[in-house]
Design a protein around this motif. Structure first.
Motif, PDB file in Angstrom:
ATOM      1  N   GLU A 383      51.560  40.205 -10.876  1.00 53.92           N
ATOM      2  CA  GLU A 383      51.917  39.889 -12.261  1.00 53.92           C
ATOM      3  C   GLU A 383      52.063  41.177 -13.072  1.00 53.92           C
ATOM      4  O   GLU A 383      52.979  41.320 -13.878  1.00 53.92           O
ATOM      5  CB  GLU A 383      50.865  38.968 -12.872  1.00 53.92           C
ATOM      6  N   THR A 384      51.150  42.117 -12.837  1.00 57.09           N
ATOM      7  CA  THR A 384      51.249  43.405 -13.524  1.00 57.09           C
ATOM      8  C   THR A 384      52.532  44.132 -13.141  1.00 57.09           C
ATOM      9  O   THR A 384      53.231  44.686 -13.990  1.00 57.09           O
ATOM     10  CB  THR A 384      50.037  44.298 -13.189  1.00 57.09           C
ATOM     11  N   SER A 385      52.853  44.108 -11.855  1.00 57.47           N
ATOM     12  CA  SER A 385      54.029  44.849 -11.381  1.00 57.47           C
ATOM     13  C   SER A 385      55.343  44.189 -11.772  1.00 57.47           C
ATOM     14  O   SER A 385      56.386  44.835 -11.782  1.00 57.47           O
ATOM     15  CB  SER A 385      53.977  44.990  -9.855  1.00 57.47           C
ATOM     16  N   GLY A 386      55.303  42.889 -12.073  1.00 62.24           N
ATOM     17  CA  GLY A 386      56.525  42.163 -12.398  1.00 62.24           C
ATOM     18  C   GLY A 386      57.098  41.396 -11.224  1.00 62.24           C
ATOM     19  O   GLY A 386      58.044  40.623 -11.374  1.00 62.24           O
ATOM     20  N   HIS A 387      56.512  41.577 -10.035  1.00 61.74           N
ATOM     21  CA  HIS A 387      57.044  40.891  -8.860  1.00 61.74           C
ATOM     22  C   HIS A 387      56.749  39.396  -8.886  1.00 61.74           C
ATOM     23  O   HIS A 387      57.506  38.609  -8.317  1.00 61.74           O
ATOM     24  CB  HIS A 387      56.481  41.516  -7.584  1.00 61.74           C
ATOM     25  N   ALA A 388      55.676  38.997  -9.525  1.00 58.07           N
ATOM     26  CA  ALA A 388      55.363  37.570  -9.607  1.00 58.07           C
ATOM     27  C   ALA A 388      56.470  36.820 -10.335  1.00 58.07           C
ATOM     28  O   ALA A 388      56.818  35.692  -9.981  1.00 58.07           O
ATOM     29  CB  ALA A 388      54.021  37.364 -10.313  1.00 58.07           C
ATOM     30  N   ALA A 389      57.031  37.450 -11.352  1.00 59.29           N
ATOM     31  CA  ALA A 389      58.096  36.814 -12.123  1.00 59.29           C
ATOM     32  C   ALA A 389      59.456  36.972 -11.457  1.00 59.29           C
ATOM     33  O   ALA A 389      60.321  36.097 -11.587  1.00 59.29           O
ATOM     34  CB  ALA A 389      58.144  37.407 -13.533  1.00 59.29           C
ATOM     35  N   ASN A 390      59.664  38.058 -10.716  1.00 62.21           N
ATOM     36  CA  ASN A 390      60.986  38.365 -10.199  1.00 62.21           C
ATOM     37  C   ASN A 390      61.136  38.208  -8.688  1.00 62.21           C
ATOM     38  O   ASN A 390      62.262  38.220  -8.187  1.00 62.21           O
ATOM     39  CB  ASN A 390      61.364  39.804 -10.566  1.00 62.21           C
ATOM     40  N   TYR A 391      60.010  38.074  -7.956  1.00 61.62           N
ATOM     41  CA  TYR A 391      60.114  38.135  -6.500  1.00 61.62           C
ATOM     42  C   TYR A 391      59.212  37.136  -5.775  1.00 61.62           C
ATOM     43  O   TYR A 391      59.208  37.084  -4.554  1.00 61.62           O
ATOM     44  CB  TYR A 391      59.783  39.569  -6.036  1.00 61.62           C
ATOM     45  N   LYS A 392      58.469  36.321  -6.511  1.00 59.73           N
ATOM     46  CA  LYS A 392      57.441  35.498  -5.890  1.00 59.73           C
ATOM     47  C   LYS A 392      57.982  34.557  -4.823  1.00 59.73           C
ATOM     48  O   LYS A 392      57.322  34.302  -3.806  1.00 59.73           O
ATOM     49  CB  LYS A 392      56.691  34.693  -6.963  1.00 59.73           C
ATOM     50  N   GLU A 393      59.190  34.038  -5.022  1.00 59.94           N
ATOM     51  CA  GLU A 393      59.743  33.100  -4.049  1.00 59.94           C
ATOM     52  C   GLU A 393      59.979  33.756  -2.694  1.00 59.94           C
ATOM     53  O   GLU A 393      60.130  33.077  -1.679  1.00 59.94           O
ATOM     54  CB  GLU A 393      61.050  32.500  -4.562  1.00 59.94           C
ATOM     55  N   ASN A 394      60.005  35.088  -2.645  1.00 57.75           N
ATOM     56  CA  ASN A 394      60.171  35.805  -1.387  1.00 57.75           C
ATOM     57  C   ASN A 394      58.847  36.299  -0.813  1.00 57.75           C
ATOM     58  O   ASN A 394      58.838  37.075   0.147  1.00 57.75           O
ATOM     59  CB  ASN A 394      61.104  36.999  -1.585  1.00 57.75           C
ATOM     60  N   MET A 395      57.722  35.862  -1.401  1.00 52.51           N
ATOM     61  CA  MET A 395      56.404  36.298  -0.940  1.00 52.51           C
ATOM     62  C   MET A 395      55.677  35.172  -0.223  1.00 52.51           C
ATOM     63  O   MET A 395      55.920  33.986  -0.482  1.00 52.51           O
ATOM     64  CB  MET A 395      55.561  36.769  -2.136  1.00 52.51           C
ATOM     65  N   PHE A 396      54.783  35.543   0.681  1.00 46.27           N
ATOM     66  CA  PHE A 396      53.855  34.594   1.296  1.00 46.27           C
ATOM     67  C   PHE A 396      52.581  34.596   0.455  1.00 46.27           C
ATOM     68  O   PHE A 396      51.906  35.628   0.328  1.00 46.27           O
ATOM     69  CB  PHE A 396      53.527  34.998   2.738  1.00 46.27           C
ATOM     70  N   THR A 397      52.278  33.465  -0.142  1.00 46.90           N
ATOM     71  CA  THR A 397      51.095  33.359  -1.002  1.00 46.90           C
ATOM     72  C   THR A 397      50.126  32.326  -0.442  1.00 46.90           C
ATOM     73  O   THR A 397      50.520  31.415   0.297  1.00 46.90           O
ATOM     74  CB  THR A 397      51.492  32.975  -2.435  1.00 46.90           C
ATOM     75  N   PHE A 398      48.845  32.447  -0.809  1.00 48.93           N
ATOM     76  CA  PHE A 398      47.811  31.537  -0.308  1.00 48.93           C
ATOM     77  C   PHE A 398      46.596  31.650  -1.223  1.00 48.93           C
ATOM     78  O   PHE A 398      46.473  32.591  -2.015  1.00 48.93           O
ATOM     79  CB  PHE A 398      47.436  31.887   1.139  1.00 48.93           C
TER      80      PHE A 398
END
Length: 714
Positions: A383-398
């Motif tokens: 979230e700090t880096s901005g990836h949560a808003a711009n890249y999250k759909e390309n991440m593996f989260t758990f």
């Protein structure tokens, strides 16, 4: 004159005119949900769709087009000056003279071959009137801009053929990212496309080309776009994401009316050769939870001769597909229990490690420091880096203990934490942190492709933290690093400066400065470079490096990105020379190989499976002529092994000719034949992989050859 231009006169612009638009490629949009399920589609052809939906779109298009033409007709057609690249100045009329008119003044041949123009560094349709004094450049198919425009327009021709034949709902249709043709995704219900469908699709494309359909453009409001595409929920989803006041561009060629940023070729007749290559499944928005689509890939050229040459090239390239060679040489494999994550066998691991060791050796020489960072982080970091808003759909989260975590898709936020963990001084800068950490990206299963598109990979990733006045030298140093590595591999390459995209972090002033710094560094590097407007990362401009391999195929590998945003978001600081003053560092993202997996695949195909000695997993094999020389063969093998080279021994009872032939097929660089004579003299008979000739050498001389080839990366 204006009436003659018809809708061709309304074209995309990045200027500030009444009808200009900076709309990004709609193909690249992203959305978490669709407004409604796709409408039912009957097959093989939905006559109701063709008889009602398409005519409705055309009627709305023409109504809007007439209004916009009337508006343009009323504008003053003042004299303007058009400056060509060689400094020649042509006279024209505002809202009247087109790039095609200028091409015709230069030569008839140029007017029939120019595909696209660039007006004040913005791509511009050949038939769109100029809006004022400007710089004008024209491009044919032999340029990247001309080629990409022809392929982008060919995607519309493909879409038209698909819609007319199957009444499908069209989704997206861009050029391919590898720069080899184009594709179109569409929803067909339960129909699965295959090669048997291609003749009808190609016939539809040929019909469109024969009709020389002009690419006509209008600009519409959001409400107009929603009305025009109300029968296609995929387009509606795209439109709904746009701001209410956003001007949306729509193109038409023949019966096809489609959302598109453009620009396009003058008309469909410029596509003289068209071929469907393959069909595959895809997910809408690249999400397995969304609709299943069919993707058709195609290629096109301005003449049949080039198409024939390309198809011959494809047949040749199939022989050297890295997946085929990797299996044949026992280098790697993939298992369905871990799709997109490859197993590197012992021989493949040798190459993988050699690539990393090569880069590590350069790190030592070029002042980089290797670090190791975690593989997973709390989502607060992203979230700090901005990836949560711009890249999250390309991440593996758990979830872990009711908190959300993500596997890292890149190293940069972790390196920001490393810079941040203690007070920094200007004396430490530049700091060059290098990290071979394992990365994971949630690529759609349909997008996975051998080692070139994977879910688990490693990069020769590094981040340079420096002062603003160090940017030019640091970027120049990275470019020199890339140049050195690519010369070793035998690559040629092109440089492009990709500037601020539609969606970006930070303010325009910071971006302008970052882009200027990169331009200065590129000029200082001294090699030609091109401008690639609007294709930067969301956090900063970048230099894209496109390599060409031995088969003249283009690949995106290395990257160099300038970032003022992450240091600001992480509040990174260092003490300036004036100790009372705190400064913000600049961050440079860079990779030379890019993904090690991807570079492995590219090199395997580039060398056609014939690895150079320094990189080879099978550098030498010792072949005894008979049982009598087996002991000596094993002694030679051990001597070479202890010297640090990859060596095997074939002590089977086969004849020597068969041993040598099999060693050649297995791509051993050196085949060392030993018999009683060699054993008595302490020598070996040396045969090279691709040569029937042989010579006798001592073991010491042979090892000197090995040492020289390794040192010179041969």
């Amino acid at each position: 004159m204006l009436l003659r231009l018809s809708a061709r006169s309304i074209r995309r612009s990045s200027s500030s005119s009444s009808f200009s638009s900076s709309l990004p490629y709609l193909f690249a949009s992203a959305s978490p949900f669709c407004t409604a399920p796709p409408m039912a589609i009957n097959h093989p052809k939905d006559e109701a769709y063709l008889s009602s939906v398409i005519p409705k779109r055309i009627k709305l298009f023409e109504e809007i087009q007439v209004n916009q033409l009337e508006y343009l007709r009323a504008l003053p057609h003042d004299p303007i000056k058009i400056t060509l690249p060689d400094g020649t100045v042509k006279d024209g009329r505002k809202w009247e003279t087109t790039p095609m008119d200028i091409a015709g003044q230069i030569s008839k041949g140029l007017a029939t071959s120019a595909l696209i123009s660039e007006v004040n560094d913005a791509l511009w349709d050949m038939t769109r009137p100029l809006e004022g004094d400007c710089k004008l450049q024209l491009f044919k198919f032999d340029s990247d801009k001309g080629r990409d425009t022809l392929w982008h327009s060919s995607a519309h021709i493909l879409g038209q053929a698909l819609e007319q034949e199957y009444g499908c709902q069209l989704c997206i249709g861009p050029c391919t990212t590898r720069g080899e043709g184009f594709f179109y995704d569409a929803f067909y219900g339960n129909l699965g496309l295959n090669d048997d469908h291609f003749p009808k699709i190609e016939a539809g494309a040929a019909k469109a080309a024969k009709e020389a359909q002009p690419f006509e453009r209008i600009e519409v409001t959001k409400d107009q776009a929603l009305e025009m595409f109300s029968d296609n929920n995929f387009k509606v989803e795209i439109i709904n994401e746009l701001p209410a006041d956003k001007t949306i561009t729509v193109y038409r060629c023949g019966p096809l009316v489609d959302l598109c940023r453009g620009p396009h070729i003058p008309n469909t007749s410029f596509v003289k050769a068209f071929k469907c290559l393959r069909a595959s499944s895809a997910y809408w928005r690249a999400s397995k939870d969304r609709e299943s689509l069919q993707r058709v890939y195609g290629i096109s050229y301005p003449d049949q001769k080039q198409l024939k040459k390309y198809l011959q090239f494809l047949e040749e390239a199939k022989k050297y597909d890295h997946r085929l060679l990797g299996q044949k040489q026992e280098l790697f494999f993939c298992h369905p229990l871990s799709p997109g994550s490859w197993f590197f066998l012992p021989l493949g691991t040798r190459v993988y490690n050699k690539l990393m060791d090569f880069i590590k050796e350069q790190y030592w020489k070029r002042g980089y420091t290797e670090v190791i960072t975690p593989n997973m982080y709390n989502m607060n970091l992203w979230e700090t880096s901005g990836h949560a808003a711009n890249y999250k759909e390309n991440m593996f989260t758990f979830d872990i203990e009711k908190q959300e975590f993500g596997l890292k898709p890149m190293n940069c936020p972790g390196h920001c934490l490393m810079f941040q963990h203690r007070v920094r001084s200007y004396r430490e800068l530049p700091i060059r942190l290098a990290d071979f950490g394992v990365l994971h990206r949630n690529e759609a299963s349909g997008a996975l492709s051998g080692l070139t598109r994977v879910r688990r990979f490693q990069q020769d990733d590094a981040h340079i933290f420096c002062k603003e006045d160090q940017v030019t030298e640091e970027v120049k140093g990275v470019l020199e690093f890339i140049d050195y590595v690519y010369k070793v591999f035998g690559f040629t390459y092109e440089l492009k400066l990709s500037t601020r995209p539609e969606k970006y972090l930070g303010d325009s002033e910071t971006w302008d400065k970052a882009e200027k710094d990169l331009k200065v560094a590129l000029d200082a590097f001294g090699k030609p470079w091109l401008l690639n407007p609007g294709d930067g990362a969301f956090y900063g401009p970048k230099i894209d490096i496109t390599v060409s391999d031995a088969m003249n195929r283009k690949f995106q590998c290395a990257t160099l990105q300038l970032d003022f945003q992450l240091p600001d978001r992480f509040k990174l600081e260092y003490a300036a020379e004036d100790e009372a003053k705190i400064e913000r560092p600049v961050m440079i993202h860079r990779a030379v190989l890019g993904s090690v997996e991807r570079m492995f695949a590219i090199l395997l195909e580039h060398y056609k499976g014939k690895w150079p000695f320094w990189l080879s997993p099978r550098q030498a094999i010792v072949c005894p002529i008979s049982k009598k020389s087996e002991i000596y063969a094993l002694q030679v093998k051990e001597r070479i092994h202890q010297a640090g080279y990859y060596v095997d021994a074939d002590i089977s009872d086969r004849k020597i000719d068969k041993k040598v032939r099999e060693a050649q097929l297995a791509q051993y660089n050196y085949i060392l034949v030993v018999g009683e004579t060699e054993a008595a003299t302490g020598q070996v008979s040396v045969r090279l992989r691709d040569s029937a000739a042989h010579l006798v050498k001592s073991i010491d001389d042979l090892l000197e050859d090995f040492k020289a080839k390794t040192a010179e990366y041969q």
